[in-house]
Design an enzyme around this catalytic site. Sequence first.
Site, PDB file in Angstrom:
ATOM      1  N   GLU A  22     -10.900 -52.507 -11.711  1.00  0.00           N
ATOM      2  CA  GLU A  22     -10.228 -53.279 -12.769  1.00  0.00           C
ATOM      3  C   GLU A  22      -8.740 -53.465 -12.485  1.00  0.00           C
ATOM      4  O   GLU A  22      -8.179 -52.828 -11.580  1.00  0.00           O
ATOM      5  CB  GLU A  22     -10.408 -52.604 -14.133  1.00  0.00           C
ATOM      6  CG  GLU A  22      -9.773 -51.233 -14.206  1.00  0.00           C
ATOM      7  CD  GLU A  22      -9.243 -50.861 -15.592  1.00  0.00           C
ATOM      8  OE1 GLU A  22      -8.594 -51.697 -16.251  1.00  0.00           O
ATOM      9  OE2 GLU A  22      -9.454 -49.699 -15.988  1.00  0.00           O
ATOM     10  N   ASP A 139     -14.377 -52.218 -24.891  1.00  0.00           N
ATOM     11  CA  ASP A 139     -15.104 -51.581 -23.775  1.00  0.00           C
ATOM     12  C   ASP A 139     -16.461 -51.069 -24.258  1.00  0.00           C
ATOM     13  O   ASP A 139     -17.464 -51.146 -23.529  1.00  0.00           O
ATOM     14  CB  ASP A 139     -14.322 -50.393 -23.191  1.00  0.00           C
ATOM     15  CG  ASP A 139     -13.021 -50.800 -22.505  1.00  0.00           C
ATOM     16  OD1 ASP A 139     -12.758 -52.010 -22.372  1.00  0.00           O
ATOM     17  OD2 ASP A 139     -12.270 -49.880 -22.109  1.00  0.00           O
ATOM     18  N   LYS A 156      -9.979 -40.112 -22.874  1.00  0.00           N
ATOM     19  CA  LYS A 156      -8.783 -39.322 -23.252  1.00  0.00           C
ATOM     20  C   LYS A 156      -8.822 -38.930 -24.705  1.00  0.00           C
ATOM     21  O   LYS A 156      -9.350 -39.673 -25.532  1.00  0.00           O
ATOM     22  CB  LYS A 156      -7.551 -40.202 -23.099  1.00  0.00           C
ATOM     23  CG  LYS A 156      -7.074 -40.353 -21.748  1.00  0.00           C
ATOM     24  CD  LYS A 156      -5.766 -41.130 -21.828  1.00  0.00           C
ATOM     25  CE  LYS A 156      -5.702 -41.926 -20.592  1.00  0.00           C
ATOM     26  NZ  LYS A 156      -6.831 -42.867 -20.531  1.00  0.00           N
TER      27      LYS A 156
HETATM   28  N1  PSU Z   1      -7.310 -45.774 -20.105  1.00  0.00           N
HETATM   29  C1  PSU Z   1      -6.540 -45.408 -19.047  1.00  0.00           C
HETATM   30  N2  PSU Z   1      -5.918 -46.322 -18.306  1.00  0.00           N
HETATM   31  C2  PSU Z   1      -6.043 -47.647 -18.579  1.00  0.00           C
HETATM   32  C3  PSU Z   1      -6.865 -48.044 -19.695  1.00  0.00           C
HETATM   33  C4  PSU Z   1      -7.478 -47.084 -20.424  1.00  0.00           C
HETATM   34  O1  PSU Z   1      -6.397 -44.230 -18.777  1.00  0.00           O
HETATM   35  O2  PSU Z   1      -5.445 -48.466 -17.875  1.00  0.00           O
HETATM   36  C5  PSU Z   1      -7.066 -49.502 -19.942  1.00  0.00           C
HETATM   37  C6  PSU Z   1      -8.431 -49.947 -19.399  1.00  0.00           C
HETATM   38  O3  PSU Z   1      -8.280 -51.225 -18.826  1.00  0.00           O
HETATM   39  C7  PSU Z   1      -9.264 -50.025 -20.657  1.00  0.00           C
HETATM   40  C8  PSU Z   1      -8.239 -50.508 -21.640  1.00  0.00           C
HETATM   41  O4  PSU Z   1     -10.347 -50.922 -20.555  1.00  0.00           O
HETATM   42  O5  PSU Z   1      -7.083 -49.775 -21.328  1.00  0.00           O
HETATM   43  C9  PSU Z   1      -8.669 -50.290 -23.069  1.00  0.00           C
HETATM   44  O6  PSU Z   1      -7.773 -50.955 -23.905  1.00  0.00           O
HETATM   45  P1  PSU Z   1      -8.110 -51.046 -25.460  1.00  0.00           P
HETATM   46  O7  PSU Z   1      -8.035 -49.633 -25.932  1.00  0.00           O
HETATM   47  O8  PSU Z   1      -7.012 -51.914 -26.014  1.00  0.00           O
HETATM   48  O9  PSU Z   1      -9.468 -51.650 -25.566  1.00  0.00           O
END
Ligand code: PSU
Length: 303
Positions: A22, A139, A156
């Site tokens: 990604e 996701d 996390k």
């Molecule tokens: N967690 C990480 N590093 C990241 C992300 C999540 O440790 O870069 C990124 C990934 O691309 C994940 C996105 O799909 O954040 C999720 O964002 P949101 O919570 O806004 O859906």
Amino acid sequence: MIQFNDEVRDALADGRPVVALESTIISHGMPYPDNVAMATEVEAIVREGGATPATIAVLGGVPRAGLTEADLDLLASDPGVAKVSVRDLAHVVARRGHGATTVAATMRLAALAGIDVFVTGGLGGVHRGAAETFDVSADLTELAVTPVTVVCAGVKSILDIALTLEVLETNGVPVLVHGSDEFPAFYSRTSGYAAPSRSDSVEELAATVAAARSLGLTSGIVVANPVPEADEIPAAEIGAVIDHALADLGALGIGGKDVTPYLLKRIVELTDGASLVTNIALVRHNARLGAALAVACAAATGA
Ligand code: PSU
Ligand code: MN
């Protein structure tokens, strides 16, 4: 719709193993220049593992699989690169913009491209306080409907890990933890939550992917790979940092797509860069497992 580089196109045409990667992790997940060094190194690890890396992003409105060094550098350094999840894909294409794809958007493009295995760091999930904010990462929605296997280091504790596991269960997403009875919490090997399933070998992981497809299951699959012990930050230590970062987030009133990037950046600051070292180490570790899994899956399909 997707533009491939020669390496990825040839590998897919020959049925050789390919690993999707990604780009939000590059543009919005790590600081420059560590981000571009990480992206380049992870591609090299995938190659050493016998697979072809396909980093996915939208550049000038074109969804691409397999990028050049210049593309990676642009993603790592250009502030005009948008964070693109599934809801943002159509508009970034229409306005011919640059977009770094999240896990959700990368899964969607990987599926369109015919790539089955995808390596990342951490998944998005149900945020703490989601009962009030409704903040649940796309996701999880994508994992429910798109048949791509995502190798990650778990979730996390900026997120509500229990609720994230509940949503994955509700949506019928297999969650396999590699070599542990506990679901990992990204920076730490432990989370306090049991592994929904445990698998100790790449062969069994590949057989599970194959079985899911033979059964006609159309969801994604999560392979959670605990960070190596030597690289982890103990749960109690990172827990206090995460609470601090969440308090700062609340005080600033940040919401929507900016939540996860803000928290990642704040945790790097609060740990004086230690969280970044762990983050890079776990992505490397996932790239090794993901490459081995793609090799095993391609061998099973070819047989
Ligand atoms: N967690 C990480 N590093 C990241 C992300 C999540 O440790 O870069 C990124 C990934 O691309 C994940 C996105 O799909 O954040 C999720 O964002 P949101 O919570 O806004 O859906
Ligand atoms: Mn969100």
